[in-house]
Write a protein that holds these residues in place. Structure first.
Motif, PDB file in Angstrom:
ATOM      1  N   ALA A  19       0.889  -1.188   0.019  1.00 28.52           N
ATOM      2  CA  ALA A  19       0.049   0.062  -0.096  1.00 28.52           C
ATOM      3  C   ALA A  19       0.919   1.134  -0.156  1.00 28.52           C
ATOM      4  N   VAL A  20       2.257   1.229   0.679  1.00 27.18           N
ATOM      5  CA  VAL A  20       2.826   2.216   0.573  1.00 27.18           C
ATOM      6  C   VAL A  20       3.609   2.432  -0.722  1.00 27.18           C
ATOM      7  N   GLU A  21       3.779   1.402  -1.338  1.00 34.80           N
ATOM      8  CA  GLU A  21       4.380   1.649  -2.873  1.00 34.80           C
ATOM      9  C   GLU A  21       3.259   2.252  -3.761  1.00 34.80           C
ATOM     10  N   VAL A  22       2.135   1.781  -3.349  1.00 29.96           N
ATOM     11  CA  VAL A  22       0.917   2.203  -4.343  1.00 29.96           C
ATOM     12  C   VAL A  22       0.649   3.795  -4.134  1.00 29.96           C
ATOM     13  N   LEU A  23       0.745   4.060  -2.745  1.00 30.28           N
ATOM     14  CA  LEU A  23       0.382   5.442  -2.374  1.00 30.28           C
ATOM     15  C   LEU A  23       1.876   6.529  -2.951  1.00 30.28           C
ATOM     16  N   VAL A  24       2.881   5.914  -2.838  1.00 30.36           N
ATOM     17  CA  VAL A  24       4.139   6.602  -3.668  1.00 30.36           C
ATOM     18  C   VAL A  24       3.878   6.941  -4.990  1.00 30.36           C
ATOM     19  N   SER A  25       3.447   5.791  -5.640  1.00 25.69           N
ATOM     20  CA  SER A  25       3.157   5.915  -7.013  1.00 25.69           C
ATOM     21  C   SER A  25       2.189   7.098  -7.336  1.00 25.69           C
ATOM     22  N   ARG A  26       0.911   6.926  -6.673  1.00 24.72           N
ATOM     23  CA  ARG A  26      -0.080   7.984  -6.714  1.00 24.72           C
ATOM     24  C   ARG A  26       0.761   9.473  -6.635  1.00 24.72           C
ATOM     25  N   LEU A  27       1.400   9.596  -5.659  1.00 19.97           N
ATOM     26  CA  LEU A  27       1.685  10.873  -5.237  1.00 19.97           C
ATOM     27  C   LEU A  27       2.958  11.180  -6.548  1.00 19.97           C
ATOM     28  N   ARG A  28       3.709  10.323  -6.917  1.00 25.38           N
ATOM     29  CA  ARG A  28       4.484  10.855  -8.108  1.00 25.38           C
ATOM     30  C   ARG A  28       3.836  11.305  -9.410  1.00 25.38           C
ATOM     31  N   ARG A  29       2.426  10.569  -9.598  1.00 22.57           N
ATOM     32  CA  ARG A  29       1.711  10.959 -10.708  1.00 22.57           C
ATOM     33  C   ARG A  29       1.543  12.286 -10.808  1.00 22.57           C
ATOM     34  N   LYS A  30       1.120  12.980  -9.383  1.00 23.75           N
ATOM     35  CA  LYS A  30       0.417  14.269  -9.170  1.00 23.75           C
ATOM     36  C   LYS A  30       1.409  15.180  -9.235  1.00 23.75           C
TER      37      LYS A  30
END
Length: 218
Positions: free
Chosen positions: A189-200
């Motif tokens: 879930a941390v990895e997914v959260l980092v990925s979402r933040l990167r996109r933004k």
């Protein structure tokens, strides 16, 4: 950021922790001095909200115990005791602020943010790193001058990154700061959260350090 709330009144602790979570904090709750002394990861706490009237001893003694054991996070005393002697004793024991109940939540939140600003060495409500700036009070984010809309967890993660630019944070480190002790911590879930933040905010701002974690641009 994580807070520890030490409060023996269950209803007050529940109401206050819920409001602090809605304000963007991860909140752990201890109900007595023994739990406070034995808390396993005080080094992960951004701040502590401490009641003095605990069922198994004085909150003042708990504060002295923490300071004697090199716990250096800011401590805000929140208590019904309002004499000047109590305030002097609390501040001399190592408290960073002293608030008398009852208090409006908005004032308590403002005092917590002020403590965190002082801890980081800043007087401005905005904190900046890597071309992004974040206001934890107004909950606003700008990157390269453009306003960015983030979810609550994305905001927490960016808040952590901006406060530690250039430092490598493992997924476990991030989980420790974003989630309270009772929460399920899924590293995926941390990895997914980092990925979402990167996109933004732009992937170039968050570098993956292979085998170690993530590093935010200075």
């Amino acid at each position: 950021m994580r807070l520890l709330l030490v409060e023996d009144d269950e209803q007050l602790a529940e109401r206050l922790s819920d409001r602090l979570r809605n304000a963007g904090f991860a909140v752990d709750v201890a109900s007595n001095r023994e739990e406070g002394e034995a808390w396993p990861d005080m080094d992960k706490m951004a701040a502590v909200v401490l009641d003095l009237g605990l069922p198994d001893g004085s909150g003042m003694d708990l504060l002295k115990y923490w300071r004697d054991h090199k716990v250096d996070c800011p401590v805000l005393i929140l208590t019904a005791r309002g004499s000047w002697q109590d305030k002097v004793s609390g501040l001399n024991a190592g408290a960073d602020d002293f608030v008398v109940k009852p208090v409006r939540f908005e004032e308590l939140l403002a005092r917590l943010h002020a403590l965190l600003r002082r801890q980081s060495g800043s007087r401005d409500t905005w904190i900046e790193a890597g071309g992004c700036r974040l206001d934890p009070v107004a909950r606003q984010v700008e990157c390269d001058g453009k306003q960015i809309s983030l979810s609550k967890q994305e905001f927490r993660l960016l808040n952590l990154f901006i406060r530690r630019p250039g430092q490598t944070l493992s997924q476990a480190d991030i989980g420790d700061h974003l989630y309270d002790l009772d929460s399920h911590r899924d590293l995926n879930a941390v990895e997914v959260l980092v990925s979402r933040l990167r996109r933004k905010i732009g992937s170039e701002r968050i570098r993956t350090v292979r085998g170690l974690g993530y590093r935010f641009a200075k």
